[in-house]
Design an enzyme around this catalytic site. Sequence first.
Site, PDB file in Angstrom:
ATOM      1  N   GLU A 144      -9.323 -14.376  52.444  1.00  0.00           N
ATOM      2  CA  GLU A 144      -8.373 -14.554  51.332  1.00  0.00           C
ATOM      3  C   GLU A 144      -8.965 -15.495  50.284  1.00  0.00           C
ATOM      4  O   GLU A 144      -8.386 -16.545  49.959  1.00  0.00           O
ATOM      5  CB  GLU A 144      -7.010 -15.037  51.847  1.00  0.00           C
ATOM      6  CG  GLU A 144      -6.360 -13.999  52.733  1.00  0.00           C
ATOM      7  CD  GLU A 144      -4.875 -14.221  53.020  1.00  0.00           C
ATOM      8  OE1 GLU A 144      -4.346 -15.302  52.725  1.00  0.00           O
ATOM      9  OE2 GLU A 144      -4.242 -13.279  53.534  1.00  0.00           O
ATOM     10  N   GLU A 182      -5.641  -8.058  58.178  1.00  0.00           N
ATOM     11  CA  GLU A 182      -4.354  -8.705  58.467  1.00  0.00           C
ATOM     12  C   GLU A 182      -3.273  -7.738  58.005  1.00  0.00           C
ATOM     13  O   GLU A 182      -3.243  -7.366  56.832  1.00  0.00           O
ATOM     14  CB  GLU A 182      -4.213 -10.053  57.739  1.00  0.00           C
ATOM     15  CG  GLU A 182      -5.133 -11.123  58.298  1.00  0.00           C
ATOM     16  CD  GLU A 182      -4.930 -12.501  57.691  1.00  0.00           C
ATOM     17  OE1 GLU A 182      -3.785 -12.831  57.310  1.00  0.00           O
ATOM     18  OE2 GLU A 182      -5.929 -13.238  57.613  1.00  0.00           O
TER      19      GLU A 182
HETATM   20  O1  AHR Z   1      -1.646 -14.800  59.321  1.00  0.00           O
HETATM   21  C1  AHR Z   1      -1.202 -15.981  58.733  1.00  0.00           C
HETATM   22  C2  AHR Z   1      -1.916 -16.277  57.424  1.00  0.00           C
HETATM   23  O2  AHR Z   1      -1.628 -15.267  56.527  1.00  0.00           O
HETATM   24  C3  AHR Z   1      -3.425 -16.283  57.473  1.00  0.00           C
HETATM   25  O3  AHR Z   1      -3.959 -17.496  57.826  1.00  0.00           O
HETATM   26  C4  AHR Z   1      -3.815 -15.948  56.081  1.00  0.00           C
HETATM   27  O4  AHR Z   1      -5.064 -15.300  56.025  1.00  0.00           O
HETATM   28  C5  AHR Z   1      -2.659 -15.121  55.569  1.00  0.00           C
HETATM   29  O5  AHR Z   1      -2.221 -15.544  54.353  1.00  0.00           O
END
Ligand code: AHR
Length: 506
Positions: free
Chosen positions: A176, A295
Amino acid sequence: MYKLTIHGDDVIARVEPEIYGHFTEHIGGVFYDGIWVGEDSKIPNIRGLRLDLIEKMRQIHAPVIRWPGGCFAEAYDWRDGIGPRENRPTRINWWRNWDGRYEPNSVGTHEFVDFCRLVGAEPYIAANITSLPPLAIRDWMDYCNSPAGTTTLAREREKNGAREPFGVKYWGVGNETWGGGGNMTGEMYAHEYRKYAVVMENADRKAQLICSGADHDDWRWANDVLRVLEPSYKIMSGLSLHFYCGAAGDPLAFTEEEWYRQLRQALDLERAIERNWGFVVGYGMEKRARLVVDEWGCWHPGGSGPSPRMKEYGIEPAPNNPEGVGNLFEQQSTMRDAMVAAATLNLFQNHAEKVKMATVAQLVNNLHCLFLAGGEHFITTPTYHVFDMMKDHMGGDALRVSGTKGEIAREKYKIPGISCSASVKDGKLTITLANLSVTESAEVQLALSELNAGGEAEYTILTAGDPHDHNSYEEPDKVTLKRDKGAYDGFVTVPPFSVMTVRVRI
Ligand code: AHR
């Protein structure tokens, strides 16, 4: 009646097993005590790793696990997590401002790789490019992957108990990077990528580097990054994408409107996949770099999980978590989450030529988890069962499915009535159907084109009495799989808010 046709002569691509992957971050209760209970624990464990969890992960053939974050990765120094555990430092971790906890570093590279090996999964390490220089990442790769006895770091690894290399092949170049990972613009990140990637590729030519990608439908990110990357995009094996669906009411007491709102958001992942893929193709990278959705999942308001509140751990609530919710981002999972999981995995399979890996966030005690654990308690969520019932797709050839998937229109949300994907492997056809309606059964006619199916079919169904049903420490198997066999006649009935997998010989 839904009428679907599965086209035996229209293979989309191989279903990469890695789309059934998992994400584990040092956050809340994921590691301490979801995965790691410690060697001296009375909870059954293998070298400190929770045994029940390892066994369940083997059952679903978990292919890949991403670590150590997430945002945590961007302030993580891998050297803190090696060597005798009693000598490892305690640090302020990324999430300290949220949950008031410190990072003990009991789990580091050795423990994580051990977990992966015990489970049978490949490790995928997200490298910190925000607060470590390229040379430190080169050293981490050297430590992990150099042959025994060759480099100083390979000898250090051996001294720490691992003579043979870990063979880590997946490496994320930041996480991110538009946010926690350096708060960069796409152009800035692309310049950083060029620098890190050249050093990382040089450290290990077999490493597959994953470029930090967009959030949700921020399609400009991919364009900005890929435009500046040339010619470094030649050292890229995947473009990441993060996609959470949230803000759809209480995780347990959602309304019918929120059911559809959640599903609408989840299905928007298709648009994000298509847009990001458009840039990959536009920049001519499709042969080397497919999408890595590292994610994804439902992100509900906190506090529905079973873990105790912060105060019960003796920790004062932190400013970002005024209610002192126990394990940060821990949430309960109902049939709604299972539905999102099935529809998402169907999407990945229907776009198998675009998506090469995906890791659901997160494995245990966090967000869209497969497990909830605390002390001696350990349960599976409905989402676990979706991964279990769909595992036979892994490694198969995804087949095109056409036909009338219906349309459900509730308030302002329009979604298809049914989500479906199909694949063939080892002479068997596997079809997964998710009935997205929360009220109506789905009668489905499954026509086969250029495929002959016969004999007895196996039917696996995840269903419940109520869409809010979920498992708890008190009722661990309230939502579980039911299996049946019967002649295959091309017609199935899928109850509302249920997922069905059909397997038949072809
Ligand atoms: O999964 C929780 C958080 O969500 C992670 O650390 C981040 O990559 C995302 O914003």
